[in-house]
Design a protein around this motif. Structure first.
Motif, PDB file in Angstrom:
ATOM      1  N   ALA A   2       0.827  -1.202   0.000  1.00  0.00           N
ATOM      2  CA  ALA A   2       0.000   0.000   0.000  1.00  0.00           C
ATOM      3  C   ALA A   2       0.865   1.258   0.000  1.00  0.00           C
ATOM      4  CB  ALA A   2      -0.905  -0.011   1.227  1.00  0.00           C
ATOM      5  N   VAL A   3       0.346   2.286  -0.636  1.00  0.00           N
ATOM      6  CA  VAL A   3       1.031   3.572  -0.642  1.00  0.00           C
ATOM      7  C   VAL A   3       0.893   4.200   0.744  1.00  0.00           C
ATOM      8  CG1 VAL A   3       1.094   5.865  -1.699  1.00  0.00           C
ATOM      9  CG2 VAL A   3       0.548   3.869  -3.089  1.00  0.00           C
ATOM     10  N   THR A   4       1.967   4.778   1.260  1.00  0.00           N
ATOM     11  CA  THR A   4       1.950   5.365   2.595  1.00  0.00           C
ATOM     12  C   THR A   4       1.314   6.755   2.570  1.00  0.00           C
ATOM     13  OG1 THR A   4       4.097   6.432   2.367  1.00  0.00           O
ATOM     14  CG2 THR A   4       4.091   4.141   3.153  1.00  0.00           C
ATOM     15  N   LEU A   5       0.968   7.254   3.749  1.00  0.00           N
ATOM     16  CA  LEU A   5       0.411   8.599   3.857  1.00  0.00           C
ATOM     17  C   LEU A   5       1.398   9.642   3.344  1.00  0.00           C
ATOM     18  CD1 LEU A   5      -1.192   8.294   7.409  1.00  0.00           C
ATOM     19  CD2 LEU A   5      -2.430   8.488   5.250  1.00  0.00           C
ATOM     20  N   ALA A   6       2.662   9.468   3.661  1.00  0.00           N
ATOM     21  CA  ALA A   6       3.680  10.422   3.192  1.00  0.00           C
ATOM     22  C   ALA A   6       3.738  10.454   1.669  1.00  0.00           C
ATOM     23  CB  ALA A   6       5.052  10.045   3.767  1.00  0.00           C
ATOM     24  N   GLU A   7       3.669   9.278   1.043  1.00  0.00           N
ATOM     25  CA  GLU A   7       3.703   9.215  -0.420  1.00  0.00           C
ATOM     26  C   GLU A   7       2.456   9.860  -1.018  1.00  0.00           C
ATOM     27  OE1 GLU A   7       6.288   5.159  -1.185  1.00  0.00           O
ATOM     28  OE2 GLU A   7       4.249   4.990  -0.391  1.00  0.00           O
ATOM     29  N   GLU A   8       1.316   9.690  -0.364  1.00  0.00           N
ATOM     30  CA  GLU A   8       0.096  10.316  -0.867  1.00  0.00           C
ATOM     31  C   GLU A   8       0.209  11.838  -0.814  1.00  0.00           C
ATOM     32  OE1 GLU A   8      -3.337   6.975  -0.049  1.00  0.00           O
ATOM     33  OE2 GLU A   8      -2.810   8.313   1.603  1.00  0.00           O
ATOM     34  N   ILE A   9       0.757  12.365   0.265  1.00  0.00           N
ATOM     35  CA  ILE A   9       0.932  13.808   0.375  1.00  0.00           C
ATOM     36  C   ILE A   9       1.905  14.316  -0.681  1.00  0.00           C
ATOM     37  CG2 ILE A   9       1.807  15.672   1.862  1.00  0.00           C
ATOM     38  CD1 ILE A   9       0.750  13.918   4.243  1.00  0.00           C
TER      39      ILE A   9
END
Length: 221
Positions: A2-9
Motif C-alpha cells: 500500500a502507498v503510505t500517507l507520506a507518499e500520498e501527500i
C-alpha cells in the motif's frame, strides 16, 4: 504494498507535468507527519501531550516507514525524556521528503529528471509516471469531503494532516479554501478512530501549526 500517507501527500504536492513541488515547505512538514501517523497506526509510535515515544521498534515491512522508525528510535534513545513532536518534524522533514520521493520513484509513480533553470542551475524534478494512484487518491478524498468520516482511519487521518498543514488547495484545488477548511474541521473532529490515534493527530496538527508559523516568520522577516 500500500502507498503510505507520506507518499500520498507527496503525490498531491508534485505537479504532474513539471514535477515541481507545490507548497514545498508546508508539504514537507505534512510528509514527515504522515510517516509518524502511519507508525502510530501500525502501533510502533505513540504521541501524547505533544511528545513522541517509540513503543515497538519491530519493522513494519514497509521500507520507507522502517527507515524512519530506525532513525526515530535511535534519536529518542539519546534523549533524557520523550522529545516533542515539533523537534522531530523540524529535524526530519527534509530527509523525510527525500526518502519519500525516492520511494515514489522506486514504485514507478514518478520519475526523476535533471533539468537546468535558465540553462544554468541544475534542479531535480519528479513528474508523474503513473497517475492511477493519485487519481484514486483524489477520488477518495473528494468522497470523504462530501460524505464525511469513513471507517478508514487512514483516509480521515490524511485529511487531518492536510488540514493541519493548510494544504487544502493541493487536495481540493476546485473548492474554495474556506469551505474546505470548515468541512475538514468538522470531519476530523468526529469519532473516526481510537482515542489514542485521534489524540496523536491533534498533537501533530498542533505541532505543524507551530512549525509552519515559525517558517512564515523566518521567510518574511
Amino acid at each position: 504494498m500500500a502507498v503510505t500517507l507520506a507518499e500520498e501527500i507527496m503525490l498531491l504536492s508534485l505537479d504532474d507535468e513539471s514535477g515541481a513541488a507545490k507548497e514545498r515547505q508546508s508539504a514537507a512538514w505534512a510528509v514527515a507527519g504522515g510517516i509518524l501517523l502511519d507508525l502510530v497506526l501500525a502501533g510502533r509510535v505513540s504521541v501524547d501531550d505533544g511528545r513522541l515515544r517509540v513503543t515497538d521498534a519491530t519493522p513494519t515491512e514497509v521500507p520507507l516507514l522502517d527507515e524512519r522508525l530506525g532513525q526515530l528510535d535511535a534519536w529518542c534513545a539519546k534523549k533524557n525524556r520523550a522529545p516533542k513532536v515539533t523537534e522531530w518534524l523540524t529535524k526530519d522533514h527534509t530527509k523525510a521528503v527525500r526518502a519519500t520521493t525516492v520511494s515514489l520513484c522506486e514504485r514507478g509513480l514518478v520519475r526523476e529528471e535533471q533539468r537546468r533553470v535558465l540553462g544554468l542551475f541544475p534542479v531535480t524534478r519528479y513528474p508523474e509516471a503513473d497517475g492511477t494512484v493519485e487519481r484514486d487518491l483524489r477520488a477518495r478524498l473528494r468522497t470523504a469531503l462530501h460524505e464525511g468520516p469513513t471507517h478508514h482511519a487512514r483516509t480521515t487521518g490524511l485529511l487531518a494532516l492536510i488540514h493541519g498543514a493548510k494544504l487544502h488547495h493541493l487536495a481540493f484545488p476546485d473548492v474554495p479554501r474556506k469551505e474546505v477548511a470548515s468541512r475538514l474541521e468538522e470531519i476530523t473532529a468526529g469519532q473516526w478512530a481510537a482515542e489514542g490515534v485521534r489524540r496523536a493527530i491533534r498533537d501533530m496538527q498542533a505541532a505543524m501549526l507551530v512549525v509552519t508559523a515559525a517558517t512564515v516568520v523566518t521567510v518574511t522577516s
